[in-house]
Motif scaffolding. Structure first.
Motif, PDB file in Angstrom:
ATOM      1  N   ILE A  77      -3.333  67.072  93.189  1.00 18.92           N
ATOM      2  CA  ILE A  77      -4.399  67.826  93.845  1.00 18.92           C
ATOM      3  C   ILE A  77      -5.502  68.189  92.855  1.00 18.92           C
ATOM      4  CG2 ILE A  77      -4.905  69.840  95.278  1.00 18.92           C
ATOM      5  CD1 ILE A  77      -1.957  69.831  96.135  1.00 18.92           C
ATOM      6  N   ILE A  78      -5.142  68.423  91.602  1.00 16.70           N
ATOM      7  CA  ILE A  78      -6.153  68.739  90.591  1.00 16.70           C
ATOM      8  C   ILE A  78      -7.167  67.603  90.461  1.00 16.70           C
ATOM      9  CG2 ILE A  78      -6.488  69.047  88.087  1.00 16.70           C
ATOM     10  CD1 ILE A  78      -3.969  70.768  88.070  1.00 16.70           C
ATOM     11  N   GLN A  79      -6.768  66.381  90.823  1.00 16.77           N
ATOM     12  CA  GLN A  79      -7.711  65.261  90.781  1.00 16.77           C
ATOM     13  C   GLN A  79      -8.931  65.526  91.667  1.00 16.77           C
ATOM     14  OE1 GLN A  79      -5.067  61.280  90.287  1.00 16.77           O
ATOM     15  NE2 GLN A  79      -4.547  62.548  92.024  1.00 16.77           N
ATOM     16  N   LEU A  80      -8.718  66.203  92.799  1.00 15.60           N
ATOM     17  CA  LEU A  80      -9.838  66.518  93.687  1.00 15.60           C
ATOM     18  C   LEU A  80     -10.815  67.466  92.996  1.00 15.60           C
ATOM     19  CD1 LEU A  80      -7.948  67.042  97.077  1.00 15.60           C
ATOM     20  CD2 LEU A  80      -8.994  64.942  96.184  1.00 15.60           C
ATOM     21  N   ALA A  81     -10.272  68.424  92.230  1.00 14.36           N
ATOM     22  CA  ALA A  81     -11.128  69.359  91.503  1.00 14.36           C
ATOM     23  C   ALA A  81     -11.939  68.642  90.432  1.00 14.36           C
ATOM     24  CB  ALA A  81     -10.281  70.472  90.891  1.00 14.36           C
ATOM     25  N   ASP A  82     -11.349  67.621  89.806  1.00 17.04           N
ATOM     26  CA  ASP A  82     -12.086  66.841  88.808  1.00 17.04           C
ATOM     27  C   ASP A  82     -13.264  66.118  89.454  1.00 17.04           C
ATOM     28  OD1 ASP A  82     -11.890  65.277  85.949  1.00 17.04           O
ATOM     29  OD2 ASP A  82     -12.476  63.919  87.563  1.00 17.04           O
ATOM     30  N   PHE A 118     -24.436  71.452  80.342  1.00 16.13           N
ATOM     31  CA  PHE A 118     -23.863  72.180  81.465  1.00 16.13           C
ATOM     32  C   PHE A 118     -22.355  72.340  81.283  1.00 16.13           C
ATOM     33  CE2 PHE A 118     -27.537  69.841  83.138  1.00 16.13           C
ATOM     34  CZ  PHE A 118     -28.284  70.891  83.660  1.00 16.13           C
ATOM     35  N   PHE A 119     -21.850  73.468  81.749  1.00 12.47           N
ATOM     36  CA  PHE A 119     -20.410  73.660  81.868  1.00 12.47           C
ATOM     37  C   PHE A 119     -20.141  73.962  83.334  1.00 12.47           C
ATOM     38  CE2 PHE A 119     -16.685  76.556  82.002  1.00 12.47           C
ATOM     39  CZ  PHE A 119     -15.729  75.655  81.556  1.00 12.47           C
ATOM     40  N   VAL A 120     -19.261  73.198  83.960  1.00 15.46           N
ATOM     41  CA  VAL A 120     -18.967  73.348  85.384  1.00 15.46           C
ATOM     42  C   VAL A 120     -17.482  73.651  85.560  1.00 15.46           C
ATOM     43  CG1 VAL A 120     -18.960  72.221  87.645  1.00 15.46           C
ATOM     44  CG2 VAL A 120     -20.821  71.760  86.027  1.00 15.46           C
ATOM     45  N   LEU A 121     -17.194  74.672  86.340  1.00 10.92           N
ATOM     46  CA  LEU A 121     -15.817  75.034  86.690  1.00 10.92           C
ATOM     47  C   LEU A 121     -15.696  75.002  88.205  1.00 10.92           C
ATOM     48  CD1 LEU A 121     -13.026  76.137  85.652  1.00 10.92           C
ATOM     49  CD2 LEU A 121     -13.943  78.432  86.102  1.00 10.92           C
ATOM     50  N   THR A 122     -14.672  74.336  88.704  1.00  6.30           N
ATOM     51  CA  THR A 122     -14.519  74.194  90.149  1.00  6.30           C
ATOM     52  C   THR A 122     -13.203  74.774  90.632  1.00  6.30           C
ATOM     53  OG1 THR A 122     -13.519  71.991  89.884  1.00  6.30           O
ATOM     54  CG2 THR A 122     -15.902  72.097  90.202  1.00  6.30           C
ATOM     55  N   GLY A 123     -13.177  75.123  91.899  1.00  6.23           N
ATOM     56  CA  GLY A 123     -11.959  75.561  92.557  1.00  6.23           C
ATOM     57  C   GLY A 123     -11.864  74.910  93.923  1.00  6.23           C
ATOM     58  N   VAL A 124     -10.793  74.163  94.163  1.00  4.43           N
ATOM     59  CA  VAL A 124     -10.569  73.484  95.446  1.00  4.43           C
ATOM     60  C   VAL A 124      -9.402  74.196  96.125  1.00  4.43           C
ATOM     61  CG1 VAL A 124      -9.919  71.322  96.563  1.00  4.43           C
ATOM     62  CG2 VAL A 124     -11.472  71.299  94.594  1.00  4.43           C
ATOM     63  N   GLY A 125      -9.710  74.988  97.141  1.00  2.24           N
ATOM     64  CA  GLY A 125      -8.710  75.858  97.744  1.00  2.24           C
ATOM     65  C   GLY A 125      -7.993  75.235  98.933  1.00  2.24           C
ATOM     66  N   VAL A 126      -6.668  75.275  98.885  1.00  5.95           N
ATOM     67  CA  VAL A 126      -5.849  74.758  99.984  1.00  5.95           C
ATOM     68  C   VAL A 126      -4.745  75.765 100.297  1.00  5.95           C
ATOM     69  CG1 VAL A 126      -6.289  72.380  99.287  1.00  5.95           C
ATOM     70  CG2 VAL A 126      -4.208  73.514  98.506  1.00  5.95           C
ATOM     71  N   ARG A 127      -4.282  75.774 101.506  1.00  5.69           N
ATOM     72  CA  ARG A 127      -3.146  76.603 101.874  1.00  5.69           C
ATOM     73  C   ARG A 127      -1.902  76.153 101.118  1.00  5.69           C
ATOM     74  NH1 ARG A 127      -3.364  81.558 104.333  1.00  5.69           N
ATOM     75  NH2 ARG A 127      -4.844  81.567 106.074  1.00  5.69           N
ATOM     76  N   ASP A 128      -1.047  77.100 100.777  1.00  3.77           N
ATOM     77  CA  ASP A 128       0.189  76.722 100.090  1.00  3.77           C
ATOM     78  C   ASP A 128       1.029  75.780 100.939  1.00  3.77           C
ATOM     79  OD1 ASP A 128       0.638  78.776 101.917  1.00  3.77           O
ATOM     80  OD2 ASP A 128       2.190  79.746 100.723  1.00  3.77           O
ATOM     81  N   THR A 129       0.917  75.903 102.275  1.00  5.40           N
ATOM     82  CA  THR A 129       1.674  75.024 103.170  1.00  5.40           C
ATOM     83  C   THR A 129       1.101  73.608 103.205  1.00  5.40           C
ATOM     84  OG1 THR A 129       0.343  75.915 104.992  1.00  5.40           O
ATOM     85  CG2 THR A 129       2.528  76.874 104.650  1.00  5.40           C
ATOM     86  N   SER A 130      -0.131  73.439 102.688  1.00  6.89           N
ATOM     87  CA  SER A 130      -0.751  72.105 102.654  1.00  6.89           C
ATOM     88  C   SER A 130      -0.510  71.396 101.335  1.00  6.89           C
ATOM     89  CB  SER A 130      -2.264  72.220 102.894  1.00  6.89           C
ATOM     90  OG  SER A 130      -2.540  72.739 104.168  1.00  6.89           O
ATOM     91  N   ARG A 131       0.140  72.058 100.401  1.00 14.33           N
ATOM     92  CA  ARG A 131       0.307  71.493  99.057  1.00 14.33           C
ATOM     93  C   ARG A 131       1.026  70.146  99.110  1.00 14.33           C
ATOM     94  NH1 ARG A 131       4.600  73.272  95.486  1.00 14.33           N
ATOM     95  NH2 ARG A 131       4.246  72.613  93.313  1.00 14.33           N
ATOM     96  N   LYS A 132       2.158  70.098  99.767  1.00 13.46           N
ATOM     97  CA  LYS A 132       2.923  68.847  99.845  1.00 13.46           C
ATOM     98  C   LYS A 132       2.188  67.785 100.673  1.00 13.46           C
ATOM     99  CE  LYS A 132       7.463  66.896 101.030  1.00 13.46           C
ATOM    100  NZ  LYS A 132       6.923  65.801 101.866  1.00 13.46           N
TER     101      LYS A 132
END
Length: 286
Positions: free
Chosen positions: A225-230, A32-46
């Motif tokens: 935040i990329i840790q959540l995507a992992d 399997f190859f899995v690609l994920t996207g975890v979307g957040v508002r730019d204002t939620s980044r910090k």
């Protein structure tokens, strides 16, 4: 703007054993190859990055302030730490996990990670490519291109329907192979092929044409935040392997599933938050 933090599980190789029919993937090549996207508002980044900083300080102590690699959170590390503690041992690498010397401590970390998903409610997509099923009819398509095309389709639909046509961009760790694939034009050609015949044409202009590849040595907020995507990628891959939603707490599947986009007709995550290619691939029981 929404930022979709991306990560992957497995490899996108379609190498096969020579002189065999039916075709078989080479040993050592992921099914399997899995690609994920975890979307957040730019204002939620910090705020999200700060929450992850605090979580690491709470559970890893002083080790969280040292080399970032020593306290990186990944799905497979959560699994290994859980199993080590359950057997009376301690995960020695990455070194920060040495503080998690009891099952209670590991579970406390997992619970707090679940609270981050529950608190910030990111919009989650996972695209799972069953490469074995591709060998029958779609072996000429590149799994990487298919995964990005599916992710673009679903992000574009979400931006149009849920966010009044706001813009979005995929953010990912530097990936030489991915960057080269986009530059070659292969990705957009595969996206064009997979768009033909769709009853609803995605408005791809709502998604920046290629990811923003960040240097995680410099982009400290983004690497957190990329840790959540992992974690999402690891858990989605396990869902495909088991053929059902994983129940072990370290997969955080219940928390992830609650954040997944739902299909506008069925109200289920299948086909939207969790998309599988090709169509003839076995779908997990949800």
């Amino acid at each position: 703007m929404l930022l979709f933090y991306a990560d992957e599980y497995g490899d996108h190789s379609m190498r096969t054993v020579s002189d065999t029919l039916p075709l078989e993937l080479k040993s050592g090549t992921s099914e399997f190859f899995v690609l994920t996207g975890v979307g957040v508002r730019d204002t939620s980044r910090k705020p999200i990055a700060d929450a992850l900083f605090r979580l690491k300080t709470k559970h890893f102590g002083k080790a969280a302030a040292k080399d970032w690699d020593a306290s990186e959170i990944k799905g497979r590390y959560l699994m290994r730490a859980s199993r080590s503690a359950a057997s009376g041992n301690v995960l020695e690498s990455p070194t920060a996990y040495g503080t998690l010397d009891t099952p209670w401590k590991v579970n406390a970390l997992i619970k707090d990670l679940g609270l981050i998903f529950a608190t910030f409610r990111p919009l989650v997509f996972a695209v799972a490519i069953d490469k074995r099923a591709m060998l029958n009819n779609d072996k000429d398509l590149h799994p990487l291109g298919v995964a990005y095309a599916y992710l673009h389709q679903r992000i574009a639909a979400a931006m149009e329907d849920l966010y009044a046509g706001d813009a979005s961009i995929i953010v990912a760790d530097q990936q030489t192979q991915h960057e080269a694939f986009f530059r070659s034009g292969q990705m957009h050609e595969i996206r064009r092929q997979l768009t033909v015949g769709l009853p609803r044409k995605p408005v791809y202009e709502l998604v920046m044409d290629k990811p923003l590849w960040v240097d995680t040595d410099l982009s400290s907020w983004d690497r957190e935040i990329i840790q959540l995507a992992d974690i999402v990628a690891y858990s989605a891959a396990e869902c495909m392997k088991q053929g059902k939603a994983p129940t072990e707490p370290w997969f955080l599947w219940k928390e992830i599933e609650r954040c997944m986009a739902v299909h506008w007709q069925s109200g289920k995550v299948m086909g939207s938050g969790l998309a599988i290619f090709p169509k003839q691939a076995r779908a997990p029981k949800m």
